[in-house]
Design a protein around this motif. Structure first.
Motif, PDB file in Angstrom:
ATOM      1  N   ASP A 126       0.828  -1.210   0.000  1.00  0.00           N
ATOM      2  CA  ASP A 126       0.000   0.000   0.000  1.00  0.00           C
ATOM      3  C   ASP A 126       0.861   1.258   0.000  1.00  0.00           C
ATOM      4  N   ASP A 127       2.000   1.201   0.694  1.00  0.00           N
ATOM      5  CA  ASP A 127       2.935   2.329   0.663  1.00  0.00           C
ATOM      6  C   ASP A 127       3.408   2.586  -0.761  1.00  0.00           C
ATOM      7  N   ASN A 128       3.631   1.503  -1.498  1.00  0.00           N
ATOM      8  CA  ASN A 128       4.093   1.624  -2.880  1.00  0.00           C
ATOM      9  C   ASN A 128       3.053   2.327  -3.749  1.00  0.00           C
ATOM     10  N   LEU A 129       1.790   1.943  -3.570  1.00  0.00           N
ATOM     11  CA  LEU A 129       0.704   2.587  -4.317  1.00  0.00           C
ATOM     12  C   LEU A 129       0.602   4.062  -3.961  1.00  0.00           C
ATOM     13  N   GLU A 130       0.712   4.381  -2.674  1.00  0.00           N
ATOM     14  CA  GLU A 130       0.630   5.779  -2.238  1.00  0.00           C
ATOM     15  C   GLU A 130       1.778   6.603  -2.824  1.00  0.00           C
ATOM     16  N   THR A 131       2.980   6.020  -2.827  1.00  0.00           N
ATOM     17  CA  THR A 131       4.136   6.722  -3.387  1.00  0.00           C
ATOM     18  C   THR A 131       3.950   6.965  -4.882  1.00  0.00           C
ATOM     19  N   PHE A 132       3.394   5.965  -5.575  1.00  0.00           N
ATOM     20  CA  PHE A 132       3.093   6.097  -6.997  1.00  0.00           C
ATOM     21  C   PHE A 132       2.149   7.279  -7.221  1.00  0.00           C
ATOM     22  N   LYS A 193      -3.990  11.863   2.803  1.00  0.00           N
ATOM     23  CA  LYS A 193      -5.157  12.155   1.969  1.00  0.00           C
ATOM     24  C   LYS A 193      -5.328  11.084   0.899  1.00  0.00           C
ATOM     25  N   ILE A 194      -4.213  10.709   0.287  1.00  0.00           N
ATOM     26  CA  ILE A 194      -4.246   9.645  -0.724  1.00  0.00           C
ATOM     27  C   ILE A 194      -4.639   8.321  -0.071  1.00  0.00           C
ATOM     28  N   ARG A 195      -4.082   8.030   1.107  1.00  0.00           N
ATOM     29  CA  ARG A 195      -4.338   6.762   1.803  1.00  0.00           C
ATOM     30  C   ARG A 195      -5.806   6.607   2.188  1.00  0.00           C
ATOM     31  N   HIS A 196      -6.395   7.668   2.704  1.00  0.00           N
ATOM     32  CA  HIS A 196      -7.741   7.551   3.270  1.00  0.00           C
ATOM     33  C   HIS A 196      -8.869   7.941   2.318  1.00  0.00           C
ATOM     34  N   GLU A 197      -8.566   8.751   1.298  1.00  0.00           N
ATOM     35  CA  GLU A 197      -9.640   9.241   0.438  1.00  0.00           C
ATOM     36  C   GLU A 197      -9.560   8.720  -0.998  1.00  0.00           C
ATOM     37  N   ILE A 198      -8.350   8.494  -1.508  1.00  0.00           N
ATOM     38  CA  ILE A 198      -8.205   8.115  -2.917  1.00  0.00           C
ATOM     39  C   ILE A 198      -8.021   6.610  -3.092  1.00  0.00           C
ATOM     40  N   VAL A 199      -7.101   6.015  -2.322  1.00  0.00           N
ATOM     41  CA  VAL A 199      -6.823   4.587  -2.466  1.00  0.00           C
ATOM     42  C   VAL A 199      -8.068   3.721  -2.237  1.00  0.00           C
ATOM     43  N   PRO A 200      -8.898   3.988  -1.210  1.00  0.00           N
ATOM     44  CA  PRO A 200     -10.116   3.172  -1.043  1.00  0.00           C
ATOM     45  C   PRO A 200     -11.013   3.199  -2.276  1.00  0.00           C
ATOM     46  N   LYS A 201     -11.103   4.356  -2.932  1.00  0.00           N
ATOM     47  CA  LYS A 201     -11.929   4.465  -4.136  1.00  0.00           C
ATOM     48  C   LYS A 201     -11.331   3.636  -5.280  1.00  0.00           C
ATOM     49  N   LEU A 202     -10.006   3.650  -5.363  1.00  0.00           N
ATOM     50  CA  LEU A 202      -9.349   2.864  -6.406  1.00  0.00           C
ATOM     51  C   LEU A 202      -9.585   1.371  -6.188  1.00  0.00           C
ATOM     52  N   LYS A 203      -9.521   0.945  -4.938  1.00  0.00           N
ATOM     53  CA  LYS A 203      -9.714  -0.475  -4.631  1.00  0.00           C
ATOM     54  C   LYS A 203     -11.149  -0.917  -4.898  1.00  0.00           C
TER      55      LYS A 203
END
Length: 435
Positions: A126-132, A193-203
């Motif tokens: 997940d850290d990798n996705l956030e960094t991307f 912000k990416i972890r809590h708001e964007i990544v869940p939507k992507l998943k």
């Protein structure tokens, strides 16, 4: 997860088996799970913890918690406390950047003092996705999309194949305790912000989104490696290295298509970021230059000259008549000889009676002139440089050996007629340049 971890270590990190390393542990679930996995894999490691003193008593409790973990696992424990806010104020950086700079500098010190070669961190998928996503939002080349490297010469990240949900599941099944950092939920920070708001939507887009992303990143990494091989071949053709300067044919660069992509790939490793300025340099007048924090690139006729930025040595150096060798600013041997023997650009023979001590080594100045050996009349040093087709960086590096106000030798290039050895010369001084 433990079985997969052991297999992963054996396959990808064999250098960690039987060799001590430092495990960075914040007290959060990722690093706690990593410590337990390494312990059950019977790896040899010490635990390092940084207290940034940003959350008052909570930071101190984190430190005690990690110290207790080290005791429980019978591991050596290293810890430090930083005055993080003072560092931020002094260096004018963000909290995240300050924490990164402070901790990695300290880890390096601990490793050096304790003869440890590898630092292990708990970065996961997940850290990798956030960094991307962070790199994508800021604008990046292909390197910014390849993600966090699994290993370097000094850092190992064996949790990258595992997701945050897998790590949490393992922690719960094993009844592990960990510390929660409340700042990790504050969405004023971009990563959060990416972890809590964007990544869940992507998943939500696909049940195997994260796995698909890992596969895509592997393809990007492979493409990046192919691009590196291609650019290396271009550099071998276009770059000519000599005396610390890289000469690059402008005509050769202009043939590369697409030009912008090639410029980025060729010069990003030298710290350049203002790509319009770099591109403009190709058609600029001689003398124009562009600088990064570490390098300068100068237009010189039909070439670009690329060199590392170093503090220019402009002071004068004096040589008394009893000196036989100097090493600064250049390596020069000085001796008295009976006869003139071999001659070359790096060897000078001078009639001693023509010299006025102390001699001076200095850089050239506007208006300098000398009487080139074998020629009649004087010549401006600037004209000599032009005739020699010396580039602007080489001119800056050139030293002159002087006797009083007169130039004895454009060192390594040309001697002065007025100081030459003649038939009735009684004493001869030999100067030998060691390059």
């Amino acid at each position: 997860m433990l079985a997969k971890f052991k297999k992963h270590i054996k396959r990808k990190f064999p250098e960690l088996v039987g060799k001590p390393f430092l495990l960075a542990c914040s007290g959060g679930v990722d690093s706690i799970v990593l410590a337990h996995l390494c312990h059950h894999t019977e790896l040899d490691f010490a635990i390092g913890h940084c207290n940034f003193q940003l959350r008052g008593e909570e930071s101190d409790i984190d430190e005690i918690f990690v110290k207790d973990l080290a005791f429980e696992l019978s591991k050596s424990f290293f810890s430090t406390r930083f005055e993080t806010m003072d560092y931020i104020a002094k260096n004018k950086v963000s909290v995240q950047l300050a924490a990164r700079e402070l901790r990695y500098q300290w880890f390096a010190e601990v490793m050096q003092e304790n003869h440890i070669e590898i630092l292990m961190t708990a970065h996961q998928a997940d850290d990798n996705l956030e960094t991307f996503m962070i790199n994508l939002s800021r604008g990046t080349g292909i390197d910014g999309l390849t993600g966090i490297p699994e290993k370097t010469d000094t850092v190992a990240r064996p949790l990258l194949p595992f997701t945050r949900s897998q790590i949490l599941e393992y922690a719960k099944v094993e009844n592990l305790a960990w510390r929660e950092d409340n700042s990790n939920s504050d969405t004023k920070y971009l990563r959060n912000k990416i972890r809590h708001e964007i990544v869940p939507k992507l998943k939500e887009l696909h049940p195997t989104f994260l796995e698909n992303f890992k596969n895509t990143q592997q393809y990007i990494t492979g493409t990046s490696k192919l691009a590196v091989l291609y650019i290396d071949q271009i550099r071998k053709t276009v770059f000519q290295r000599e005396d610390g300067i890289i000469r690059i044919s402008v005509a050769s660069v202009l043939k590369l298509e697409p030009l912008d992509a090639h410029l980025f790939a060729l010069f990003k490793g030298y710290g350049f970021t203002e790509w319009n300025d770099v591109k403009s340099l190709l058609t600029a007048m001689s003398g124009k230059e562009v600088r990064s924090k570490t390098h300068r690139m100068v237009k010189d006729r039909d070439f670009l000259l690329l060199a590392e930025i170093k503090e220019e040595n402009t002071k004068d150096y004096y040589i008394s008549n009893d000196v036989g060798e100097i090493h600064t600013p250049i390596h020069l041997r000085i001796s008295q000889v009976l006869h003139v023997k071999e001659t070359s650009k790096n060897v000078l023979y001078v009639a001693k009676e023509t010299l006025k001590y102390p001699l001076t080594l200095r850089k050239w100045q506007k208006g300098d002139y000398f009487y080139p050996l074998g020629m009649k009349g004087k010549k401006k040093v600037s004209k000599f440089f032009k005739d020699e087709k010396m580039d602007s960086i080489s001119k800056e590096k050139q030293w002159l050996l002087c006797s009083g106000d007169a130039i004895v030798w454009v060192v390594g290039k040309r001697a002065d007629e007025r100081f030459k050895v003649v038939d009735n010369t009684c004493e001869i001084v030999k100067f030998e340049l060691n390059t």
